[in-house]
Write a protein that holds these residues in place. Structure first.
Motif, PDB file in Angstrom:
ATOM      1  N   TYR A  17       0.898  -1.186  -0.085  1.00  0.00           N
ATOM      2  CA  TYR A  17      -0.286   0.028  -0.021  1.00  0.00           C
ATOM      3  C   TYR A  17       0.782   1.136  -0.270  1.00  0.00           C
ATOM      4  CZ  TYR A  17      -3.465   3.354   1.493  1.00  0.00           C
ATOM      5  OH  TYR A  17      -4.192   4.512   1.693  1.00  0.00           O
ATOM      6  N   VAL A  18       0.723   1.969  -1.039  1.00  0.00           N
ATOM      7  CA  VAL A  18       1.514   3.467  -1.024  1.00  0.00           C
ATOM      8  C   VAL A  18       0.650   4.465  -0.408  1.00  0.00           C
ATOM      9  CG1 VAL A  18       2.140   4.967  -2.727  1.00  0.00           C
ATOM     10  CG2 VAL A  18       2.524   2.806  -3.388  1.00  0.00           C
ATOM     11  N   GLY A  19      -0.670   4.599  -0.781  1.00  0.00           N
ATOM     12  CA  GLY A  19      -1.446   5.594  -0.283  1.00  0.00           C
ATOM     13  C   GLY A  19      -2.695   5.940  -1.278  1.00  0.00           C
ATOM     14  N   THR A  20      -3.727   6.681  -0.607  1.00  0.00           N
ATOM     15  CA  THR A  20      -4.787   6.938  -1.445  1.00  0.00           C
ATOM     16  C   THR A  20      -4.538   8.517  -2.219  1.00  0.00           C
ATOM     17  OG1 THR A  20      -6.240   5.333  -0.206  1.00  0.00           O
ATOM     18  CG2 THR A  20      -7.288   7.350  -1.316  1.00  0.00           C
ATOM     19  N   VAL A  21      -4.610   8.483  -3.272  1.00  0.00           N
ATOM     20  CA  VAL A  21      -4.629   9.811  -3.985  1.00  0.00           C
ATOM     21  C   VAL A  21      -5.847  10.465  -4.358  1.00  0.00           C
ATOM     22  CG1 VAL A  21      -3.692  11.024  -6.122  1.00  0.00           C
ATOM     23  CG2 VAL A  21      -2.273   9.275  -5.072  1.00  0.00           C
ATOM     24  N   GLY A  22      -6.181  11.606  -4.027  1.00  0.00           N
ATOM     25  CA  GLY A  22      -7.475  12.397  -4.098  1.00  0.00           C
ATOM     26  C   GLY A  22      -7.570  13.017  -5.339  1.00  0.00           C
ATOM     27  N   ARG A  23      -7.640  11.911  -6.257  1.00  0.00           N
ATOM     28  CA  ARG A  23      -7.771  12.491  -7.900  1.00  0.00           C
ATOM     29  C   ARG A  23      -8.232  11.456  -8.477  1.00  0.00           C
ATOM     30  NH1 ARG A  23      -2.011  14.850 -10.238  1.00  0.00           N
ATOM     31  NH2 ARG A  23      -1.497  16.117  -8.832  1.00  0.00           N
ATOM     32  N   PRO A  24      -9.129  11.608  -9.631  1.00  0.00           N
ATOM     33  CA  PRO A  24      -9.744  10.563 -10.430  1.00  0.00           C
ATOM     34  C   PRO A  24      -8.380   9.768 -10.939  1.00  0.00           C
ATOM     35  CG  PRO A  24     -10.675  12.756 -10.937  1.00  0.00           C
ATOM     36  CD  PRO A  24      -9.678  12.825 -10.157  1.00  0.00           C
ATOM     37  N   ILE A  25      -8.905   8.504 -11.325  1.00  0.00           N
ATOM     38  CA  ILE A  25      -7.927   7.518 -11.869  1.00  0.00           C
ATOM     39  C   ILE A  25      -7.330   7.946 -13.133  1.00  0.00           C
ATOM     40  CG2 ILE A  25      -9.555   6.035 -13.016  1.00  0.00           C
ATOM     41  CD1 ILE A  25      -7.720   3.671 -11.833  1.00  0.00           C
ATOM     42  N   ALA A  26      -7.872   8.444 -14.013  1.00  0.00           N
ATOM     43  CA  ALA A  26      -7.883   9.010 -15.120  1.00  0.00           C
ATOM     44  C   ALA A  26      -6.325  10.113 -15.103  1.00  0.00           C
ATOM     45  CB  ALA A  26      -8.841   9.894 -16.101  1.00  0.00           C
ATOM     46  N   GLU A  27      -6.789  11.062 -14.100  1.00  0.00           N
ATOM     47  CA  GLU A  27      -5.533  12.108 -13.842  1.00  0.00           C
ATOM     48  C   GLU A  27      -4.122  11.499 -13.409  1.00  0.00           C
ATOM     49  OE1 GLU A  27      -6.658  15.234 -11.475  1.00  0.00           O
ATOM     50  OE2 GLU A  27      -8.532  15.616 -12.216  1.00  0.00           O
ATOM     51  N   LEU A  28      -4.452  10.293 -12.435  1.00  0.00           N
ATOM     52  CA  LEU A  28      -3.220   9.694 -11.967  1.00  0.00           C
ATOM     53  C   LEU A  28      -2.651   9.082 -13.006  1.00  0.00           C
ATOM     54  CD1 LEU A  28      -1.148   9.114  -9.838  1.00  0.00           C
ATOM     55  CD2 LEU A  28      -2.735   7.468  -8.887  1.00  0.00           C
ATOM     56  N   ASP A  31       5.900  11.895  -4.158  1.00  0.00           N
ATOM     57  CA  ASP A  31       6.405  12.943  -3.595  1.00  0.00           C
ATOM     58  C   ASP A  31       7.286  14.036  -4.482  1.00  0.00           C
ATOM     59  OD1 ASP A  31       5.369  12.129  -1.360  1.00  0.00           O
ATOM     60  OD2 ASP A  31       7.362  11.280  -0.498  1.00  0.00           O
ATOM     61  N   ALA A  32       7.953  13.580  -5.401  1.00  0.00           N
ATOM     62  CA  ALA A  32       8.841  14.054  -6.189  1.00  0.00           C
ATOM     63  C   ALA A  32       8.092  15.072  -7.228  1.00  0.00           C
ATOM     64  CB  ALA A  32       9.775  13.308  -7.129  1.00  0.00           C
ATOM     65  N   ARG A  33       6.799  14.527  -7.527  1.00  0.00           N
ATOM     66  CA  ARG A  33       5.896  15.239  -8.596  1.00  0.00           C
ATOM     67  C   ARG A  33       4.776  16.069  -7.680  1.00  0.00           C
ATOM     68  NH1 ARG A  33       8.538  11.597 -10.015  1.00  0.00           N
ATOM     69  NH2 ARG A  33       9.531  11.359 -12.346  1.00  0.00           N
ATOM     70  N   GLY A  34       5.098  16.066  -6.471  1.00  0.00           N
ATOM     71  CA  GLY A  34       3.880  16.880  -5.826  1.00  0.00           C
ATOM     72  C   GLY A  34       2.549  16.534  -5.612  1.00  0.00           C
ATOM     73  N   ILE A  35       2.472  15.155  -6.013  1.00  0.00           N
ATOM     74  CA  ILE A  35       1.119  14.278  -5.902  1.00  0.00           C
ATOM     75  C   ILE A  35       0.958  13.948  -4.708  1.00  0.00           C
ATOM     76  CG2 ILE A  35      -0.303  12.538  -6.747  1.00  0.00           C
ATOM     77  CD1 ILE A  35       1.449  12.550  -9.415  1.00  0.00           C
ATOM     78  N   GLU A  36      -0.259  14.727  -4.032  1.00  0.00           N
ATOM     79  CA  GLU A  36      -0.385  14.349  -2.551  1.00  0.00           C
ATOM     80  C   GLU A  36      -1.313  13.158  -2.441  1.00  0.00           C
ATOM     81  OE1 GLU A  36      -2.288  17.736  -0.701  1.00  0.00           O
ATOM     82  OE2 GLU A  36      -0.810  19.119  -1.419  1.00  0.00           O
ATOM     83  N   TYR A  37      -0.930  12.468  -1.147  1.00  0.00           N
ATOM     84  CA  TYR A  37      -1.799  11.255  -0.896  1.00  0.00           C
ATOM     85  C   TYR A  37      -2.033  10.797   0.660  1.00  0.00           C
ATOM     86  CZ  TYR A  37       3.085   9.536  -0.174  1.00  0.00           C
ATOM     87  OH  TYR A  37       4.497   9.742   0.206  1.00  0.00           O
ATOM     88  N   GLU A  38      -2.987  10.163   0.790  1.00  0.00           N
ATOM     89  CA  GLU A  38      -3.098   9.768   2.361  1.00  0.00           C
ATOM     90  C   GLU A  38      -2.797   8.322   2.546  1.00  0.00           C
ATOM     91  OE1 GLU A  38      -7.151  10.506   3.346  1.00  0.00           O
ATOM     92  OE2 GLU A  38      -7.253  12.549   2.725  1.00  0.00           O
TER      93      GLU A  38
END
Length: 173
Positions: free
Chosen positions: A32-43, A134-141
């Protein structure tokens, strides 16, 4: 088009693969890496832009609740690099994406070792995927294991209720 074909044929191919071997199809808590608060298409767009390639030949992966993966991506140093970072995506809803990852042998260079699941590095892969985000500034919980178990239990209950509702609709039609 390839994605739709993969989604349609994938589960059948995976069942066939299980008759030949025993591929891992369930993600592990250590992945488990984390949960990204973005739609899957964006990720997925960010993964593609960041050097990942969609992996149509990956076995379908499932959460402990039985939810099937919505995306499988790999990052390699080159087409025949020794290892690959395999990222598996699950979209529990329209604006969140659960991310799991592991480091493994590149199936293009080491097909036998890959098929035998030799030297899969789960913790290393999830840590590497976190560094990438982290390197791309993509936040996750990062939910705790207990919280993820609770979410998976709720998913199972919702699926059962949905199946029962569907059965009732079919029997009344």
């Amino acid at each position: 088009m390839l994605r739709r074909l993969r989604q349609r044929l994938g589960p059948r191919l995976d069942r066939l693969a299980k008759t030949v071997g025993n591929p891992t199809t369930q993600v592990y808590p250590s992945e488990y890496v984390g949960t990204v608060g973005r739609p899957i298409a964006e990720l997925e767009a960010a993964l593609s832009k960041g050097g990942f390639a969609w992996d149509p030949v990956s076995a379908y992966h499932y959460t402990p609740a039985g939810s099937s993966a919505d995306g499988s991506w790999v990052y390699r140093s080159g087409p025949f690099g020794d290892r690959q970072l395999h990222v598996v995506l699950f979209a529990p809803d329209a604006d969140r994406t659960d991310v799991y990852a592991h480091d493994e042998f590149n199936w293009l260079r080491h097909p036998v070792e890959h098929a035998r699941e030799e030297d899969i590095r789960r913790e290393q892969g999830s840590a590497e995927a976190r560094r990438w985000l982290d390197a791309r500034g993509i936040e996750y919980e990062r939910d705790s294991r207990a919280r993820r178990r609770l979410k998976h239990a709720i998913e199972r209950v919702r699926a059962r209720v949905g199946d029962r509702v569907g059965e009732r609709r079919e029997s009344t039609e």
